[in-house]
Design a protein around this motif. Structure first.
Motif, PDB file in Angstrom:
ATOM      1  N   TYR A 193       5.515  40.842  22.422  1.00 44.09           N
ATOM      2  CA  TYR A 193       5.476  40.098  21.152  1.00 44.09           C
ATOM      3  C   TYR A 193       6.876  40.049  20.545  1.00 44.09           C
ATOM      4  O   TYR A 193       7.628  41.021  20.601  1.00 44.09           O
ATOM      5  CB  TYR A 193       4.524  40.805  20.185  1.00 44.09           C
ATOM      6  CG  TYR A 193       4.590  40.322  18.753  1.00 44.09           C
ATOM      7  CD1 TYR A 193       3.699  39.362  18.271  1.00 44.09           C
ATOM      8  CD2 TYR A 193       5.531  40.840  17.865  1.00 44.09           C
ATOM      9  CE1 TYR A 193       3.756  38.937  16.952  1.00 44.09           C
ATOM     10  CE2 TYR A 193       5.592  40.412  16.544  1.00 44.09           C
ATOM     11  CZ  TYR A 193       4.707  39.460  16.102  1.00 44.09           C
ATOM     12  OH  TYR A 193       4.778  39.037  14.798  1.00 44.09           O
ATOM     13  N   TYR A 194       7.229  38.912  19.949  1.00 48.84           N
ATOM     14  CA  TYR A 194       8.516  38.825  19.249  1.00 48.84           C
ATOM     15  C   TYR A 194       8.388  37.908  18.043  1.00 48.84           C
ATOM     16  O   TYR A 194       7.448  37.115  17.928  1.00 48.84           O
ATOM     17  CB  TYR A 194       9.615  38.299  20.185  1.00 48.84           C
ATOM     18  CG  TYR A 194       9.522  36.811  20.476  1.00 48.84           C
ATOM     19  CD1 TYR A 194      10.279  35.881  19.754  1.00 48.84           C
ATOM     20  CD2 TYR A 194       8.674  36.330  21.464  1.00 48.84           C
ATOM     21  CE1 TYR A 194      10.192  34.522  20.014  1.00 48.84           C
ATOM     22  CE2 TYR A 194       8.579  34.975  21.730  1.00 48.84           C
ATOM     23  CZ  TYR A 194       9.340  34.070  21.010  1.00 48.84           C
ATOM     24  OH  TYR A 194       9.247  32.722  21.265  1.00 48.84           O
ATOM     25  N   PRO A 205       8.041  55.756  17.008  1.00 51.23           N
ATOM     26  CA  PRO A 205       7.011  55.006  17.731  1.00 51.23           C
ATOM     27  C   PRO A 205       6.658  53.709  16.991  1.00 51.23           C
ATOM     28  O   PRO A 205       5.482  53.356  16.882  1.00 51.23           O
ATOM     29  CB  PRO A 205       5.846  55.985  17.705  1.00 51.23           C
ATOM     30  CG  PRO A 205       5.959  56.609  16.310  1.00 51.23           C
ATOM     31  CD  PRO A 205       7.438  56.692  16.009  1.00 51.23           C
ATOM     32  N   LEU A 206       7.646  53.051  16.469  1.00 46.73           N
ATOM     33  CA  LEU A 206       7.446  51.954  15.527  1.00 46.73           C
ATOM     34  C   LEU A 206       7.316  50.610  16.234  1.00 46.73           C
ATOM     35  O   LEU A 206       6.969  50.529  17.399  1.00 46.73           O
ATOM     36  CB  LEU A 206       8.589  51.957  14.508  1.00 46.73           C
ATOM     37  CG  LEU A 206       8.901  53.338  13.882  1.00 46.73           C
ATOM     38  CD1 LEU A 206      10.058  53.258  12.910  1.00 46.73           C
ATOM     39  CD2 LEU A 206       7.652  53.905  13.210  1.00 46.73           C
ATOM     40  N   ASN A 207       7.558  49.544  15.505  1.00 50.47           N
ATOM     41  CA  ASN A 207       7.578  48.206  16.100  1.00 50.47           C
ATOM     42  C   ASN A 207       8.570  47.345  15.333  1.00 50.47           C
ATOM     43  O   ASN A 207       9.296  47.838  14.456  1.00 50.47           O
ATOM     44  CB  ASN A 207       6.166  47.596  16.120  1.00 50.47           C
ATOM     45  CG  ASN A 207       5.553  47.451  14.736  1.00 50.47           C
ATOM     46  OD1 ASN A 207       6.123  46.858  13.835  1.00 50.47           O
ATOM     47  ND2 ASN A 207       4.352  48.011  14.549  1.00 50.47           N
ATOM     48  N   SER A 208       8.630  46.079  15.633  1.00 57.42           N
ATOM     49  CA  SER A 208       9.664  45.211  15.073  1.00 57.42           C
ATOM     50  C   SER A 208       9.588  45.068  13.561  1.00 57.42           C
ATOM     51  O   SER A 208      10.580  44.714  12.914  1.00 57.42           O
ATOM     52  CB  SER A 208       9.597  43.817  15.718  1.00 57.42           C
ATOM     53  OG  SER A 208       8.333  43.212  15.509  1.00 57.42           O
ATOM     54  N   MET A 259      16.164  41.909   8.778  1.00 59.38           N
ATOM     55  CA  MET A 259      15.962  40.543   9.265  1.00 59.38           C
ATOM     56  C   MET A 259      15.915  39.529   8.126  1.00 59.38           C
ATOM     57  O   MET A 259      16.511  38.457   8.202  1.00 59.38           O
ATOM     58  CB  MET A 259      14.684  40.473  10.092  1.00 59.38           C
ATOM     59  CG  MET A 259      14.769  41.245  11.415  1.00 59.38           C
ATOM     60  SD  MET A 259      13.258  41.138  12.400  1.00 59.38           S
ATOM     61  CE  MET A 259      13.275  39.402  12.874  1.00 59.38           C
ATOM     62  N   LEU A 260      15.188  39.874   7.067  1.00 55.22           N
ATOM     63  CA  LEU A 260      15.120  38.967   5.920  1.00 55.22           C
ATOM     64  C   LEU A 260      16.501  38.773   5.314  1.00 55.22           C
ATOM     65  O   LEU A 260      16.913  37.649   5.004  1.00 55.22           O
ATOM     66  CB  LEU A 260      14.150  39.518   4.879  1.00 55.22           C
ATOM     67  CG  LEU A 260      14.003  38.692   3.597  1.00 55.22           C
ATOM     68  CD1 LEU A 260      13.463  37.303   3.903  1.00 55.22           C
ATOM     69  CD2 LEU A 260      13.098  39.414   2.601  1.00 55.22           C
ATOM     70  N   TYR A 261      17.223  39.861   5.147  1.00 49.46           N
ATOM     71  CA  TYR A 261      18.563  39.813   4.553  1.00 49.46           C
ATOM     72  C   TYR A 261      19.488  38.891   5.358  1.00 49.46           C
ATOM     73  O   TYR A 261      20.173  38.030   4.785  1.00 49.46           O
ATOM     74  CB  TYR A 261      19.125  41.229   4.506  1.00 49.46           C
ATOM     75  CG  TYR A 261      20.534  41.353   3.967  1.00 49.46           C
ATOM     76  CD1 TYR A 261      20.771  41.459   2.595  1.00 49.46           C
ATOM     77  CD2 TYR A 261      21.629  41.388   4.834  1.00 49.46           C
ATOM     78  CE1 TYR A 261      22.069  41.591   2.102  1.00 49.46           C
ATOM     79  CE2 TYR A 261      22.925  41.515   4.346  1.00 49.46           C
ATOM     80  CZ  TYR A 261      23.137  41.614   2.989  1.00 49.46           C
ATOM     81  OH  TYR A 261      24.426  41.743   2.491  1.00 49.46           O
ATOM     82  N   VAL A 291      17.518  35.629  13.475  1.00 46.53           N
ATOM     83  CA  VAL A 291      17.210  37.031  13.748  1.00 46.53           C
ATOM     84  C   VAL A 291      15.933  37.119  14.587  1.00 46.53           C
ATOM     85  O   VAL A 291      14.930  36.463  14.297  1.00 46.53           O
ATOM     86  CB  VAL A 291      17.063  37.831  12.437  1.00 46.53           C
ATOM     87  CG1 VAL A 291      18.419  37.960  11.755  1.00 46.53           C
ATOM     88  CG2 VAL A 291      16.064  37.187  11.483  1.00 46.53           C
ATOM     89  N   ILE A 292      15.999  37.946  15.612  1.00 44.49           N
ATOM     90  CA  ILE A 292      14.900  38.071  16.563  1.00 44.49           C
ATOM     91  C   ILE A 292      14.629  39.546  16.800  1.00 44.49           C
ATOM     92  O   ILE A 292      15.560  40.342  16.949  1.00 44.49           O
ATOM     93  CB  ILE A 292      15.255  37.380  17.896  1.00 44.49           C
ATOM     94  CG1 ILE A 292      15.453  35.873  17.665  1.00 44.49           C
ATOM     95  CG2 ILE A 292      14.179  37.626  18.954  1.00 44.49           C
ATOM     96  CD1 ILE A 292      16.135  35.159  18.797  1.00 44.49           C
ATOM     97  N   ALA A 293      13.361  39.913  16.807  1.00 48.42           N
ATOM     98  CA  ALA A 293      12.979  41.294  17.117  1.00 48.42           C
ATOM     99  C   ALA A 293      11.689  41.266  17.913  1.00 48.42           C
ATOM    100  O   ALA A 293      10.823  40.413  17.694  1.00 48.42           O
ATOM    101  CB  ALA A 293      12.804  42.112  15.841  1.00 48.42           C
ATOM    102  N   HIS A 294      11.551  42.184  18.852  1.00 49.01           N
ATOM    103  CA  HIS A 294      10.343  42.261  19.663  1.00 49.01           C
ATOM    104  C   HIS A 294       9.716  43.649  19.523  1.00 49.01           C
ATOM    105  O   HIS A 294      10.390  44.615  19.192  1.00 49.01           O
ATOM    106  CB  HIS A 294      10.651  41.977  21.139  1.00 49.01           C
ATOM    107  CG  HIS A 294      11.493  43.031  21.795  1.00 49.01           C
ATOM    108  ND1 HIS A 294      12.842  43.178  21.530  1.00 49.01           N
ATOM    109  CD2 HIS A 294      11.178  44.004  22.695  1.00 49.01           C
ATOM    110  CE1 HIS A 294      13.324  44.177  22.242  1.00 49.01           C
ATOM    111  NE2 HIS A 294      12.346  44.706  22.948  1.00 49.01           N
ATOM    112  N   ASP A 295       8.419  43.712  19.780  1.00 48.83           N
ATOM    113  CA  ASP A 295       7.721  44.986  19.861  1.00 48.83           C
ATOM    114  C   ASP A 295       7.887  45.510  21.288  1.00 48.83           C
ATOM    115  O   ASP A 295       7.544  44.822  22.250  1.00 48.83           O
ATOM    116  CB  ASP A 295       6.225  44.824  19.561  1.00 48.83           C
ATOM    117  CG  ASP A 295       5.936  44.507  18.103  1.00 48.83           C
ATOM    118  OD1 ASP A 295       6.879  44.477  17.296  1.00 48.83           O
ATOM    119  OD2 ASP A 295       4.750  44.282  17.788  1.00 48.83           O
TER     120      ASP A 295
END
Length: 335
Positions: free
Chosen positions: A71-72, A88-91, A98-100, A108-112
């Protein structure tokens, strides 16, 4: 002929068909994949992204080389910044950053990470090579170039191993925040490291009662056990929530990945501008054994240390971290 009986039979048949349809929809939602594609065989990374239009603020999934679903989320337009989260977190742990940056002209891109958050709970490749290859799949599938890679904690190891395995052809800069490299574990070559007993105890407590383990860990993670600490209950609760979304097998195996992996050679291969940022009161990843050593292995690394700051620095010192990220990415770090 009995109209009431016929109506009842018809209603039961319709309900059965409806239940079958709902079951199919629920199964599809659980995997995060469109129903029609669940049985599809894995393809090349470039074919695997359900790619939204750039800047559409959509979310989607990508299929890794072994079939795991990653997931991203992809926000904004402009120069690319890619985030790799901690354990043990996620994106979602990156939302403040990311908002900033999205509001300031960045994509801005982040994946789990596999096994965490909304990505599938894959049984295999829950190690740094697997994590780095998943990051490569995201980068290649979305055809990202000149990207700044940002990694927190385990995510910092993921960034280092990505560069070690895949190089910096698509990378402009790197930022390691409270990151685990070069190696956390105490070894003959790393006598300042943490003893194996600490990580064995983590595995024991995780297996026995992961819910309570995450609640206890959150306190140290954010430094809420320090005098004068101002950590909200909401911050502690969200850590628990994110942790509980990780698969038990994935979280368990990840402990070995972040504690025992030696990133020394990966760090030496980093040939792009890099910032190392760490809290000096990090109770999870002690700064002396990680950031300060890592900075010596990365040519020309810029160092930022926050006095009294904990491991969860992106939340407790969000504004300061955001400003440092922006300045470094724009080349205004002052170093």
């Amino acid at each position: 002929m009995n109209p009431l009986k016929d109506m009842k039979t018809s209603h039961v048949a319709m309900s059965s068909r409806r239940d079958v349809m709902l079951a199919g929809l629920v199964a599809g939602a659980a995997t995060g994949l469109p129903i029609a594609t669940q049985a599809a065989t894995p393809a090349k990374p470039s074919q695997l992204a359900s790619k939204p239009a750039e800047g559409s603020n959509s979310v989607s999934t990508i299929i890794a080389r072994d079939g795991a679903t990653i997931y991203y989320k992809d926000w904004g337009k402009g120069p690319v910044v890619i985030f790799s989260h901690g354990w043990p977190l996620n994106s979602d742990a990156w939302d403040g950053q990311m908002l900033y940056l999205a509001q300031r002209g960045f994509r801005v891109i982040a994946h789990d990470r596999r096994g965490h958050g909304r990505s599938s709970q894959a049984s295999e490749h829950n190690d740094m090579d697997g994590y780095a290859d998943d990051l490569a799949t995201v980068i290649e599938a979305l055809d990202l170039k000149n990207a700044t890679l940002v990694g927190h904690s385990t995510g910092g190891g993921e960034v280092a191993r990505y560069i070690g395995r895949h190089g910096t052809e698509r990378v402009a800069k790197a930022i390691l925040i409270a990151a685990v490299p070069p190696i956390m574990l105490k070894t003959p070559a790393n006598p300042e490291g943490l003893p194996m007993a600490i990580f064995d105890d983590m595995r024991r407590r995780l297996s026995a009662d992961r819910s309570q383990f995450y609640r206890d860990l959150a306190v140290m993670f954010y430094g809420a056990n320090r005098p004068g600490a101002k950590v909200s209950k909401g911050t502690l609760d969200q850590f628990w929530l994110w942790g509980m979304q990780a698969g038990l097998k994935n979280a368990y195996e990840s402990i070995k990945a972040f504690s025992e992996t030696d990133f020394t050679e990966d760090l030496k291969r980093i040939d792009v501008p890099t910032m190392v940022l760490h809290g000096e009161d990090d109770q999870i990843v002690p700064v002396k054994n990680t950031a300060r050593k890592a900075a010596r292995l990365i040519k020309g690394a810029v160092e930022r240390y926050y006095p009294g700051a904990p491991h969860g620095i992106t939340a407790t010192h969000q504004d300061q971290v955001n400003e440092d990220l922006l300045a470094f990415i724009k080349g205004q770090s002052g170093d």
